[in-house]
Design an enzyme around this catalytic site. Structure first.
Site, PDB file in Angstrom:
ATOM      1  CE  LYS A  96      -5.417  -6.975 -42.642  1.00  0.00           C
ATOM      2  NZ  LYS A  96      -6.043  -5.644 -42.737  1.00  0.00           N
ATOM      3  CE  LYS A 132      -0.646   1.848 -44.231  1.00  0.00           C
ATOM      4  NZ  LYS A 132      -1.108   0.703 -43.469  1.00  0.00           N
ATOM      5  CE  LYS A 139      -2.347 -11.575 -55.591  1.00  0.00           C
ATOM      6  NZ  LYS A 139      -3.179 -11.667 -54.573  1.00  0.00           N
TER       7      LYS A 139
HETATM    8  P1  ATP Z   1      -2.623  -4.515 -45.070  1.00  0.00           P
HETATM    9  O1  ATP Z   1      -1.214  -4.615 -44.524  1.00  0.00           O
HETATM   10  O2  ATP Z   1      -3.244  -5.836 -45.393  1.00  0.00           O
HETATM   11  O3  ATP Z   1      -2.773  -3.484 -46.163  1.00  0.00           O
HETATM   12  P2  ATP Z   1      -3.454  -2.615 -43.095  1.00  0.00           P
HETATM   13  O4  ATP Z   1      -2.896  -2.877 -41.748  1.00  0.00           O
HETATM   14  O5  ATP Z   1      -2.788  -1.560 -43.937  1.00  0.00           O
HETATM   15  O6  ATP Z   1      -3.523  -4.004 -43.840  1.00  0.00           O
HETATM   16  P3  ATP Z   1      -6.071  -2.091 -44.111  1.00  0.00           P
HETATM   17  O7  ATP Z   1      -7.086  -3.186 -43.963  1.00  0.00           O
HETATM   18  O8  ATP Z   1      -5.361  -1.927 -45.410  1.00  0.00           O
HETATM   19  O9  ATP Z   1      -4.996  -2.260 -42.931  1.00  0.00           O
HETATM   20  O10 ATP Z   1      -6.722  -0.696 -43.725  1.00  0.00           O
HETATM   21  C1  ATP Z   1      -7.960  -0.540 -43.056  1.00  0.00           C
HETATM   22  C2  ATP Z   1      -8.143   0.941 -42.789  1.00  0.00           C
HETATM   23  O11 ATP Z   1      -7.187   1.391 -41.824  1.00  0.00           O
HETATM   24  C3  ATP Z   1      -7.952   1.818 -44.023  1.00  0.00           C
HETATM   25  O12 ATP Z   1      -8.906   2.866 -44.003  1.00  0.00           O
HETATM   26  C4  ATP Z   1      -6.554   2.393 -43.857  1.00  0.00           C
HETATM   27  O13 ATP Z   1      -6.421   3.666 -44.482  1.00  0.00           O
HETATM   28  C5  ATP Z   1      -6.429   2.488 -42.334  1.00  0.00           C
HETATM   29  N1  ATP Z   1      -5.033   2.301 -41.899  1.00  0.00           N
HETATM   30  C6  ATP Z   1      -4.299   1.169 -42.052  1.00  0.00           C
HETATM   31  N2  ATP Z   1      -3.063   1.323 -41.540  1.00  0.00           N
HETATM   32  C7  ATP Z   1      -2.993   2.587 -41.055  1.00  0.00           C
HETATM   33  C8  ATP Z   1      -1.969   3.350 -40.408  1.00  0.00           C
HETATM   34  N3  ATP Z   1      -0.781   2.824 -40.147  1.00  0.00           N
HETATM   35  N4  ATP Z   1      -2.259   4.621 -40.055  1.00  0.00           N
HETATM   36  C9  ATP Z   1      -3.474   5.158 -40.316  1.00  0.00           C
HETATM   37  N5  ATP Z   1      -4.483   4.496 -40.928  1.00  0.00           N
HETATM   38  C10 ATP Z   1      -4.260   3.216 -41.286  1.00  0.00           C
HETATM   39 MG    MG Z   2      -3.384  -1.417 -46.102  1.00  0.00          MG
END
Ligand code: ATP
Ligand code: MG
Length: 313
Positions: A195, A192, A113
């Site tokens: 969301k 990657k 942040k």
């Molecule tokens: P943000 O974009 O807000 O970081 P995110 O889509 O990366 O969201 P998180 O809430 O950060 O999702 O992650 C939730 C769980 O899913 C964590 O354990 C993270 O390691 C796993 N995860 C998230 N994205 C992936 C991915 N592309 N491949 C494998 N594991 C993932």
């Molecule tokens: Mg994440």
């Protein structure tokens, strides 16, 4: 033999995607029965960013439904809501009184942040101590994490050590188990899947929405194998059959995407059906019962803590 205790927390923010499923949910579902498992819906952590009551409430229920639909059995593990167990915030305060501001300034969420020039709220700044409380209240031995989340465990260890040094041995130092996920699942643009990047294939959306996302996978114009499609497809089909499929439809990207959408559908359809069979009332009852169970464990620990610090009457 008594099982070792495991705790994992999930922030109820946003829709799950297939990266979350293969990287976090599935590895958890595959192993949780080996432990006495606690699955915490981390609504207090979500409050560091969510500012909408309706959305918060919806996401709490949805996140719990997602886990049950993916195979978590509330008879075999405890699913609970963090804010239902006020001992979490109580213990977090005690830890906050033990650690320093410069130590908390090293936490990734705060640093990220600050690096963006944004002001963190005090909740976000202090959240590592709430997380330490989440873990330590349950004498948790294992915390399954992705490789990027080790720091959380280090913060919990530090809180435990600081407390034990000041007030006597009350807390066990937790260990992490690095979940055997599939590594990083790429999104429809090859980065990657996240969301926040808007490049997801949703897990529980309709067949049409999933198909639409799959059709939108970015394909390069060179070569016979669309690598972004293949990288996702290998999660859904074993190698021999996948190689044969890509040989048969060499260069026909549209056919390959349709095959991927169909393969995703065959995995997701039964989970979607299960999810639709769980009403809001059902999941509320499950969360209430789980929270009572969690609270009975946490309140015993907290009584020990109050005594150790001298605030018990
Ligand atoms: P943000 O974009 O807000 O970081 P995110 O889509 O990366 O969201 P998180 O809430 O950060 O999702 O992650 C939730 C769980 O899913 C964590 O354990 C993270 O390691 C796993 N995860 C998230 N994205 C992936 C991915 N592309 N491949 C494998 N594991 C993932
Ligand atoms: Mg994440």
């Amino acid at each position: 033999m008594t099982k070792k205790r495991l705790l994992t927390g999930l922030k109820p923010t946003g829709t799950l995607h297939i990266g979350n499923y293969f990287g976090a949910l599935k590895p958890f579902i595959d192993t949780y029965e080996e432990y006495e498992s606690f699955l915490m819906v981390a609504d207090l952590h979500a409050l560091t960013s969510v500012r909408n009551a309706g959305e918060m409430h919806r996401q709490i229920l949805d996140m719990a439904k997602d886990y049950v639909a993916c195979g978590f059995d509330p008879e075999k593990g405890v699913i609970f809501k963090q804010s239902e167990v006020p001992e979490h915030t109580e213990l977090a305060w005690i830890f906050e009184c033990l650690v320093t501001v410069p130590f908390l300034m090293q936490a990734h969420a705060y640093k990220d942040k600050a690096a963006k020039g944004l002001e963190a709220n005090a909740g976000l700044f202090n959240y590592p101590m709430l997380m330490a409380a989440d873990i330590l209240l349950y004498d948790t031995e294992f915390v399954p994490v992705g490789d990027d989340q080790r720091q959380h465990i280090e913060y919990a260890r530090e809180a435990a050590t600081k407390f034990n040094n000041a007030f006597g041995e009350v807390f066990k130092e937790p260990k992490e188990v690095i979940l055997e996920g599939v590594g990083i699942v790429p999104g429809i643009d090859g980065q990657k899947m996240s969301k926040s990047y808007g490049n997801i294939i949703p897990l529980f959306d309709s067949k049409e929405e999933i198909t639409k996302a799959v059709m939108g996978i970015v394909t390069d114009s060179e070569g016979d194998v669309p690598k972004n499609v293949y990288a996702i497809h290998q999660l859904f089909r074993e190698e021999t059959s996948l190689t044969a499929l890509y040989e048969e439809h060499k260069g026909k990207y549209k056919n390959l995407k349709e095959a991927l959408a169909a393969d995703i559908e065959s995995v997701v359809a039964p989970m979607r059906e299960k999810r639709e069979s769980i009403s809001d009332a059902d999941i509320t009852t499950i969360l209430k019962e789980g929270s009572e169970h969690a609270r009975s464990v946490a309140s015993q620990k907290m009584a020990e803590v109050r005594k150790a610090v001298g605030i018990a009457l």
